[in-house]
Design a protein around this motif. Structure first.
Motif, PDB file in Angstrom:
ATOM      1  N   SER A  20     -38.793 -14.254  -5.505  1.00 55.80           N
ATOM      2  CA  SER A  20     -38.623 -13.813  -6.899  1.00 55.80           C
ATOM      3  C   SER A  20     -39.271 -12.455  -7.118  1.00 55.80           C
ATOM      4  O   SER A  20     -40.347 -12.175  -6.608  1.00 55.80           O
ATOM      5  CB  SER A  20     -39.269 -14.841  -7.836  1.00 55.80           C
ATOM      6  OG  SER A  20     -39.311 -14.330  -9.138  1.00 55.80           O
ATOM      7  N   THR A  21     -38.598 -11.610  -7.894  1.00 58.39           N
ATOM      8  CA  THR A  21     -39.126 -10.260  -8.150  1.00 58.39           C
ATOM      9  C   THR A  21     -40.057 -10.225  -9.341  1.00 58.39           C
ATOM     10  O   THR A  21     -40.495  -9.166  -9.754  1.00 58.39           O
ATOM     11  CB  THR A  21     -37.955  -9.297  -8.424  1.00 58.39           C
ATOM     12  OG1 THR A  21     -37.183  -9.829  -9.506  1.00 58.39           O
ATOM     13  CG2 THR A  21     -37.087  -9.126  -7.211  1.00 58.39           C
ATOM     14  N   GLY A  22     -40.340 -11.377  -9.924  1.00 56.16           N
ATOM     15  CA  GLY A  22     -41.243 -11.377 -11.072  1.00 56.16           C
ATOM     16  C   GLY A  22     -40.545 -11.583 -12.392  1.00 56.16           C
ATOM     17  O   GLY A  22     -41.186 -11.737 -13.425  1.00 56.16           O
ATOM     18  N   ARG A  23     -39.242 -11.600 -12.385  1.00 57.04           N
ATOM     19  CA  ARG A  23     -38.522 -11.918 -13.620  1.00 57.04           C
ATOM     20  C   ARG A  23     -38.546 -13.431 -13.800  1.00 57.04           C
ATOM     21  O   ARG A  23     -38.607 -14.179 -12.829  1.00 57.04           O
ATOM     22  CB  ARG A  23     -37.059 -11.460 -13.542  1.00 57.04           C
ATOM     23  CG  ARG A  23     -36.877  -9.975 -13.425  1.00 57.04           C
ATOM     24  CD  ARG A  23     -37.398  -9.196 -14.597  1.00 57.04           C
ATOM     25  NE  ARG A  23     -36.771  -9.578 -15.854  1.00 57.04           N
ATOM     26  CZ  ARG A  23     -37.268  -9.308 -17.048  1.00 57.04           C
ATOM     27  NH1 ARG A  23     -38.416  -8.685 -17.157  1.00 57.04           N
ATOM     28  NH2 ARG A  23     -36.641  -9.655 -18.139  1.00 57.04           N
ATOM     29  N   PRO A  24     -38.492 -13.918 -15.045  1.00 55.44           N
ATOM     30  CA  PRO A  24     -38.468 -15.364 -15.239  1.00 55.44           C
ATOM     31  C   PRO A  24     -37.162 -15.970 -14.712  1.00 55.44           C
ATOM     32  O   PRO A  24     -36.133 -15.300 -14.682  1.00 55.44           O
ATOM     33  CB  PRO A  24     -38.569 -15.515 -16.760  1.00 55.44           C
ATOM     34  CG  PRO A  24     -38.119 -14.219 -17.313  1.00 55.44           C
ATOM     35  CD  PRO A  24     -38.474 -13.176 -16.303  1.00 55.44           C
ATOM     36  N   ASP A  25     -37.257 -17.224 -14.285  1.00 57.75           N
ATOM     37  CA  ASP A  25     -36.078 -17.925 -13.773  1.00 57.75           C
ATOM     38  C   ASP A  25     -35.096 -18.174 -14.919  1.00 57.75           C
ATOM     39  O   ASP A  25     -33.910 -17.914 -14.818  1.00 57.75           O
ATOM     40  CB  ASP A  25     -36.548 -19.237 -13.141  1.00 57.75           C
ATOM     41  CG  ASP A  25     -35.476 -19.895 -12.310  1.00 57.75           C
ATOM     42  OD1 ASP A  25     -34.510 -19.201 -11.983  1.00 57.75           O
ATOM     43  OD2 ASP A  25     -35.594 -21.087 -12.012  1.00 57.75           O
ATOM     44  N   TRP A  26     -35.647 -18.685 -16.018  1.00 57.15           N
ATOM     45  CA  TRP A  26     -34.836 -18.911 -17.216  1.00 57.15           C
ATOM     46  C   TRP A  26     -35.788 -19.014 -18.403  1.00 57.15           C
ATOM     47  O   TRP A  26     -37.001 -19.058 -18.230  1.00 57.15           O
ATOM     48  CB  TRP A  26     -33.960 -20.173 -17.078  1.00 57.15           C
ATOM     49  CG  TRP A  26     -34.724 -21.458 -16.913  1.00 57.15           C
ATOM     50  CD1 TRP A  26     -35.451 -21.845 -15.817  1.00 57.15           C
ATOM     51  CD2 TRP A  26     -34.848 -22.522 -17.860  1.00 57.15           C
ATOM     52  NE1 TRP A  26     -36.015 -23.074 -16.021  1.00 57.15           N
ATOM     53  CE2 TRP A  26     -35.655 -23.530 -17.267  1.00 57.15           C
ATOM     54  CE3 TRP A  26     -34.346 -22.749 -19.138  1.00 57.15           C
ATOM     55  CZ2 TRP A  26     -35.990 -24.724 -17.909  1.00 57.15           C
ATOM     56  CZ3 TRP A  26     -34.669 -23.940 -19.787  1.00 57.15           C
ATOM     57  CH2 TRP A  26     -35.477 -24.907 -19.171  1.00 57.15           C
ATOM     58  N   THR A  27     -35.233 -19.047 -19.601  1.00 59.72           N
ATOM     59  CA  THR A  27     -36.067 -19.099 -20.812  1.00 59.72           C
ATOM     60  C   THR A  27     -35.719 -20.358 -21.600  1.00 59.72           C
ATOM     61  O   THR A  27     -34.550 -20.622 -21.870  1.00 59.72           O
ATOM     62  CB  THR A  27     -35.818 -17.846 -21.686  1.00 59.72           C
ATOM     63  OG1 THR A  27     -36.097 -16.694 -20.891  1.00 59.72           O
ATOM     64  CG2 THR A  27     -36.726 -17.842 -22.899  1.00 59.72           C
ATOM     65  N   CYS A  28     -36.761 -21.118 -21.917  1.00 61.89           N
ATOM     66  CA  CYS A  28     -36.562 -22.349 -22.697  1.00 61.89           C
ATOM     67  C   CYS A  28     -36.820 -22.052 -24.170  1.00 61.89           C
ATOM     68  O   CYS A  28     -37.775 -21.355 -24.517  1.00 61.89           O
ATOM     69  CB  CYS A  28     -37.524 -23.426 -22.206  1.00 61.89           C
ATOM     70  SG  CYS A  28     -37.342 -24.952 -23.140  1.00 61.89           S
ATOM     71  N   ILE A  29     -35.970 -22.592 -25.026  1.00 65.66           N
ATOM     72  CA  ILE A  29     -36.147 -22.409 -26.469  1.00 65.66           C
ATOM     73  C   ILE A  29     -36.696 -23.721 -27.034  1.00 65.66           C
ATOM     74  O   ILE A  29     -36.065 -24.771 -26.919  1.00 65.66           O
ATOM     75  CB  ILE A  29     -34.817 -22.035 -27.152  1.00 65.66           C
ATOM     76  CG1 ILE A  29     -34.345 -20.676 -26.608  1.00 65.66           C
ATOM     77  CG2 ILE A  29     -34.983 -21.941 -28.666  1.00 65.66           C
ATOM     78  CD1 ILE A  29     -32.890 -20.573 -26.414  1.00 65.66           C
ATOM     79  N   VAL A  30     -37.892 -23.653 -27.592  1.00 59.76           N
ATOM     80  CA  VAL A  30     -38.544 -24.830 -28.174  1.00 59.76           C
ATOM     81  C   VAL A  30     -38.393 -24.727 -29.687  1.00 59.76           C
ATOM     82  O   VAL A  30     -38.765 -23.708 -30.277  1.00 59.76           O
ATOM     83  CB  VAL A  30     -40.041 -24.878 -27.796  1.00 59.76           C
ATOM     84  CG1 VAL A  30     -40.658 -26.191 -28.234  1.00 59.76           C
ATOM     85  CG2 VAL A  30     -40.234 -24.663 -26.303  1.00 59.76           C
TER      86      VAL A  30
END
Length: 863
Positions: free
Chosen positions: A147-157
Motif C-alpha cells: 500500500s502506498t499510504g492511501r486508505p483502502d476504503w472509507t466507511c460512513i458512520v
C-alpha cells in the motif's frame, strides 16, 4: 510555504445546486448563480505579512437575513463530514444524504482542480420518522504491504435520532446497524492511532465514541476495524455468489451512564491517562478523605469531558478494568440473497406464518445492554452558562468550548481549569492546527546567543486554535495558550468549519512509521463560492519577539528559494515577488543572504537582477541614518556596479562595428617594425609551426566561450574599495572571463577603445586587464594563426592598456626593466603555445618602441 498563515483552496463543488435541491425539496433555494464564484479566493489567499494587523481587517457588519441570504444558510442546517484524506464528503439533512466524491477536472482557467461530484444520494432512514443526527467519514487503512499510504476504503458512520448507528460503504451499501441505546445519537467522534510524541506519553487506543443524552458508548477501534472489513467482504461475496454467509466478529464496546449532570450536548474522549503520584494522592484524599489508602501503582483511567449545563463542563474518569467490555453480536444488514428468497418463499407456501404475523418479528428491536453508572468527578459549575461544542486539541491537553453567550473558552483538560476566554463569537465553530518545526529552519536561525541556543533536540510542536465566527464572516487563527492572533480572513457568513480530529483507522506503531498519510487538519466549506479551503500556518508564528522575527526572516528566505526554483516562467512575476520578499526581511544579514540567492540564480534575467538590487538599495537609503546597515548598502552598490558593467560589455559585444579591411603584409610589417626579410621569415616560421601543430591540445573548442552568464560573471569578480579584483580561478575560467571582455575586440568585431574605456572606468587595474588579455591570446593560438587581423587588434589594445594610468610608471627610465613589460615577458616565456607567444612578443616590442618614441618626442618638445 508562505510567510503568514494562508487559506489554500484544495477542492471545488461540481454539483452544489443539485446537492442543495436534493436535500431541501420543500423549498426552492434561489438561482443557480450561487456556487460559480470558485475563482475568487485569491484576494485573501495571497495576502502579505502586513495584512494580519487587526486594524487592516474589514469585518462585515451583522445584517438581517433576507430571502437572498436564506438560500445560503442551507449548509448550516445540514449534518456534514469530510474524510481527513479529503476523498469523500457526506452532507445529510433529515432522512436524506448525498455522498460526494472527488474528480480531477479542468477548471475554466484550464488548470487541473479537484471537484466534488455526487457519487450517491438517497434516503438513509429505516425506522419510521428517524433522522440523521451525526455523520463521520472514517478512512480505513489497507492491510496490503504494498500500500502506498492511501486508505483502502472509507466507511460512513451515521447516527440517527432513533438511537441506531449504521455503517455504510462509499456507494451507499449498508454494512451493519447497531442499536446501542434507545435515545437519539447526539454526536459521533473518532480517535485514530498517533505515535506518542514523548517516551512518557501513554499510547492511545483507537476508538469510536457515541454520545447519547445521558450515556457514552465507546467502540474499540480494532474490533470495529475487523468487523467492518468482515462485513464488507461479506457484502462483496453475497453480491458475487448470492449464497455465502460469513458471520463477522462481534463488536467490543463499553457503555457508561453519565450521572449528576443536567444536560449534555457534546463530549470529548481524552483517552487513557495515568496520574502522577502527587495528583494520585490529591484525588485519593478528595474522594476518600484524609486517611485514604493509596495504591503503589497509579491506576489507568479513561477520561471524558462533557459540555452542557449544570455543570457547564463535566469531567468523568472511568477506571480501566472496572467494567468488562460488552460484546454485541453484529446484526448483518445484508443477508444472503438466496437464503432470504427461500425463507420468504417457504413462509408463504408452507403456511408457517402469515404475512401479518411476520411483521412484529421483523420490527422487534435488538436487546439494548444497560449502561455502567459513572458519576461526574468534578466540573466547572456555572449555573447560567450552557456549553454548545467541545473540540479537543491534537496533543490531548487542551480543549476549546463554545457556549450560548458567544464565548470561546480554552480548557486545560489535565488540570480541569479554564485558562483563557475569547468574547464576541456567537455561533462560533472551532478547530485546531498542529504545526511541527522544521529542524533545518532552526539550524539556519542561530537565534540564541546562549550556549544551548542551537542544541538540536526534537522538533518543537505548536498548537493554533482556529475560530470561525459566522455572524461576522471571519476566520481567525490564534496561538495558544497565551499567544496573539496570528491570522484572520474574511470568508463569508455561510461557511462550515470542519475539524475531524482523526486520521486513518487501522494503523499501529509499526505501520504508521513507514509513511505519513496525506491528510488535512482543518478545512472550511463555503457554499457561496462552492469551494473547500484549508488553512496553512507556519511554525514560527508561535514564537515571540526577536525569535519570531528571525524565524519569519528565515521563512521568507525559504519562500524566496522556493520561488527561484519554481517552474513559473514569468520573469515579471518572479521579480515582483522577490522584491516584496526581500523588503519584508528585517535583518540586514538575512537580506544580504536573500540577495545573494537571487544573484546566483540562473533563472532571473539581468534586468530583473538590476531592478531588485536597485529597489533594495533605494529602500535602504530611505531609512534613518542610524538604522542603515553600511555593509549591506556597500554590498548592493558593488553588485549594481558589476551588473551595469556586465550590461555594458554585453552591449558592446553585441553592437558590432564596421570591420576594417584586413591589413596587408606591408602594413603588418610596419606595425611590428620589422624589415621585409624579417617579416617573411616570421611568416614562414608560423606557417611551418601551423602544419606541425594541427592538433593542439590546449585549444578551447567551445564556440560560445565569449558569452558568459551573469551568475558566473558575478562569481568571478568582486569589488574592494572601488577596485575590481578577479577571484582565484583555474586557467579555463580565466580565459572565459578574458574572452568575454576581449575576444570580439581581437576579432575586430567590437570597439577596442570603448571596451578599454568601459573596463578602466569600472575599476579594473591595467595589470589585471593585461593578464586577462595575454591569457586569452596565448590560449587561442589556433584562432590567432587563422586570423592575421588579430595581430593589429592586439597592437591597438596593448597600446591602449599601456596608456592607462598606473600602467607604466611616469618615472620609468627607458634603460631599466619596467614591471609592466616584465609581466608580459614572463607570460610569454611560461606559455607552451610558441607561435602566440612569439607574436605577442613582437607586438609588445613594437608598442614599447612606440612609447619610447613618444617619450623622446616629449623630452625634445620640453627642451
Amino acid at each position: 510555504g508562505s510567510m503568514s498563515c494562508t487559506l489554500v483552496p484544495f477542492a471545488h463543488f461540481q454539483d452544489l445546486e443539485l446537492t442543495r435541491d436534493f436535500l431541501s425539496p420543500h423549498r426552492r433555494l434561489g438561482s443557480a448563480a450561487a456556487g460559480k464564484e470558485s475563482g475568487k479566493s485569491t484576494s485573501w489567499e495571497d495576502g502579505g505579512w502586513g495584512a494580519w494587523d487587526e486594524a487592516d481587517l474589514q469585518e462585515p457588519e451583522e445584517e438581517e437575513s433576507n430571502s437572498k441570504n436564506q438560500q445560503n444558510y442551507w449548509l448550516q442546517e445540514c449534518v456534514l463530514s469530510l474524510s481527513p484524506t479529503n476523498d469523500l464528503m457526506v452532507i445529510a439533512n433529515e432522512q436524506k444524504a448525498v455522498f460526494l466524491v472527488p474528480k480531477w477536472k479542468h477548471s475554466d482557467k484550464g488548470k487541473e482542480e479537484m471537484q466534488y461530484a455526487v457519487g450517491w444520494s438517497g434516503s438513509l432512514n429505516v425506522e419510521e420518522g428517524e433522522c440523521v443526527s451525526s455523520v463521520l467519514c472514517i478512512p480505513l487503512a489497507s492491510q496490503k504491504r504494498s500500500s502506498t499510504g492511501r486508505p483502502d476504503w472509507t466507511c460512513i458512520v451515521v447516527g440517527f435520532t432513533s438511537g441506531y448507528v449504521r455503517f455504510y460503504t462509499e456507494s451507499g451499501v449498508l454494512l451493519l446497524a447497531q442499536l446501542l441505546n434507545e435515545d437519539p445519537v447526539l454526536q459521533l467522534k473518532c480517535r485514530t492511532y498517533e505515535i506518542p510524541r514523548h517516551p512518557g506519553v501513554t499510547e492511545q487506543n483507537e476508538e469510536l465514541s457515541i454520545l447519547y443524552p445521558a450515556a457514552i458508548v465507546t467502540i474499540d477501534g480494532f474490533s470495529l476495524f475487523q468487523s467492518l472489513r468482515a462485513c464488507r467482504n461479506q457484502v462483496a461475496r453475497a453480491a458475487a455468489s448470492g449464497n455465502e454467509n460469513v458471520q463477522p466478529p462481534p463488536l467490543a464496546y463499553k457503555k457508561w451512564g453519565l450521572q449528576d449532570v443536567d444536560t449534555i450536548v457534546d463530549h470529548a474522549s481524552i483517552g487513557i491517562m495515568t496520574l502522577c503520584p502527587f495528583d494520585q494522592m490529591k484525588t485519593a484524599s478528595n474522594i476518600g478523605g484524609y486517611n485514604a489508602a493509596i495504591k503503589n501503582s497509579p491506576p489507568a483511567m479513561s477520561q471524558y469531558v462533557t459540555v452542557g449545563a449544570n455543570p457547564f463542563t463535566g469531567f468523568f474518569f472511568a477506571l480501566e478494568g472496572s467494567s468488562q467490555p460488552l460484546l454485541s453480536h453484529v446484526a448483518l444488514a445484508v443477508a444472503s440473497k438466496l437464503t432470504s428468497a427461500l425463507f420468504n418463499a417457504a413462509s408463504g407456501w408452507l403456511g408457517w406464518k402469515s404475512k401479518h404475523e411476520e411483521e412484529p418479528v421483523q420490527k422487534q428491536k435488538p436487546k439494548v445492554e444497560p449502561a455502567t453508572p459513572l458519576a461526574v468527578r468534578f466540573g466547572l459549575p456555572d449555573s447560567r452558562r450552557r456549553g454548545e461544542r467541545i473540540c479537543l486539541s491534537p496533543c490531548n491537553t487542551l480543549a476549546a468550548v463554545t457556549d450560548e453567550f458567544g464565548r470561546v473558552i480554552l480548557l486545560d483538560v489535565t488540570r480541569g481549569l479554564a485558562v483563557r476566554m475569547w468574547k464576541g463569537y456567537r455561533d462560533a465553530e472551532v478547530g485546531w492546527i498542529q504545526t511541527i518545526e522544521d529542524l533545518q529552519e532552526r539550524e539556519t536561525e542561530k537565534m540564541d546567543s546562549s550556549p544551548f541556543g542551537n542544541a538540536q533536540g526534537p522538533s518543537r510542536v505548536a498548537q493554533f486554535l482556529v475560530i470561525y465566527a459566522p455572524r461576522r464572516g471571519i476566520l481567525e487563527v490564534w496561538s495558544t495558550q497565551q499567544g496573539p492572533r496570528v491570522g484572520a480572513f474574511n470568508v463569508g457568513k455561510y461557511c462550515r468549519l470542519l475539524y475531524p480530529g482523526y486520521k486513518i483507522m487501522g494503523l499501529n506503531n509499526v505501520t504508521s512509521q513507514g509513511w505519513q498519510p496525506q491528510t488535512y487538519q482543518i478545512c472550511l466549506v463555503d457554499p457561496v463560492s462552492g469551494s473547500v479551503k484549508t488553512v496553512y500556518v507556519p511554525f514560527h508564528l508561535s514564537l515571540s519577539d526577536k525569535k519570531s522575527e528571525r524565524a519569519k526572516d528565515m521563512h521568507l528566505v525559504k519562500k524566496l528559494n522556493a520561488l527561484l526554483k519554481a517552474k513559473t516562467l514569468d520573469p515579471d512575476l518572479i521579480e515582483a515577488e522577490a522584491k516584496e520578499l526581500i523588503l519584508d526581511i528585517k535583518y540586514p544579514a538575512t537580506k544580504k543572504q536573500a540577495l545573494e540567492s537571487i544573484l546566483t540564480s540562473e533563472r532571473v534575467p539581468l534586468a530583473s537582477l538590476t531592478n531588485i538590487t536597485q529597489t533594495l538599495m533605494d529602500n535602504l537609503k530611505k531609512q534613518e541614518l542610524e538604522s542603515v546597515d553600511e555593509g549591506l548598502l556597500q554590498f548592493c552598490a558593488n553588485k549594481l556596479k558589476l551588473l551595469h558593467l556586465y550590461e555594458l560589455v554585453s552591449k558592446l559585444n553585441s553592437q558590432g562595428i564596421q570591420k576594417e579591411t584586413s591589413p596587408s603584409d606591408d602594413d603588418l610589417a610596419k606595425l611590428l617594425r620589422l624589415e621585409e626579410k624579417d617579416f617573411h621569415r616570421l611568416e614562414t616560421l608560423l606557417e611551418n609551426y601551423k602544419k606541425e601543430n594541427t592538433q593542439t591540445t590546449t585549444q578551447l573548442t567551445d564556440e560560445k566561450d565569449d558569452v558568459l552568464s551573469v551568475k558566473i560573471f558575478l562569481e568571478y569578480l568582486e569589488y574592494e574599495k572601488d577596485v575590481i579584483t578577479v577571484r582565484n580561478m583555474d586557467n579555463g575560467e580565466y580565459v572565459a572571463l578574458g574572452s568575454f571582455f576581449f575576444w570580439k575586440c581581437l576579432c575586430g568585431e567590437s570597439s577596442t577603445e570603448e571596451m578599454c574605456h568601459a573596463l578602466e572606468s569600472a575599476g579594473f587595474s591595467p595589470q589585471t586587464l593585461l593578464s586577462l588579455l595575454l591569457n586569452l591570446w596565448l590560449s587561442k593560438e589556433k584562432d590567432i594563426l587563422d586570423k592575421p587581423d588579430t595581430v593589429s587588434c592586439l597592437h591597438t589594445m596593448l597600446s591602449l592598456l599601456s596608456k592607462m594610468k598606473v600602467a607604466i610608471e611616469e618615472s620609468w627610465d627607458t634603460q631599466s626593466v619596467s614591471p609592466w613589460w616584465q609581466q608580459m615577458r614572463t607570460a610569454c616565456v611560461q606559455s607552451e603555445n610558441n607561435a602566440a607567444a612569439l607574436l605577442s612578443a613582437h607586438v609588445g616590442h613594437s608598442v614599447t618602441a612606440q612609447i619610447i618614441d613618444s617619450v623622446t618626442e616629449k623630452k625634445v618638445t620640453h627642451l
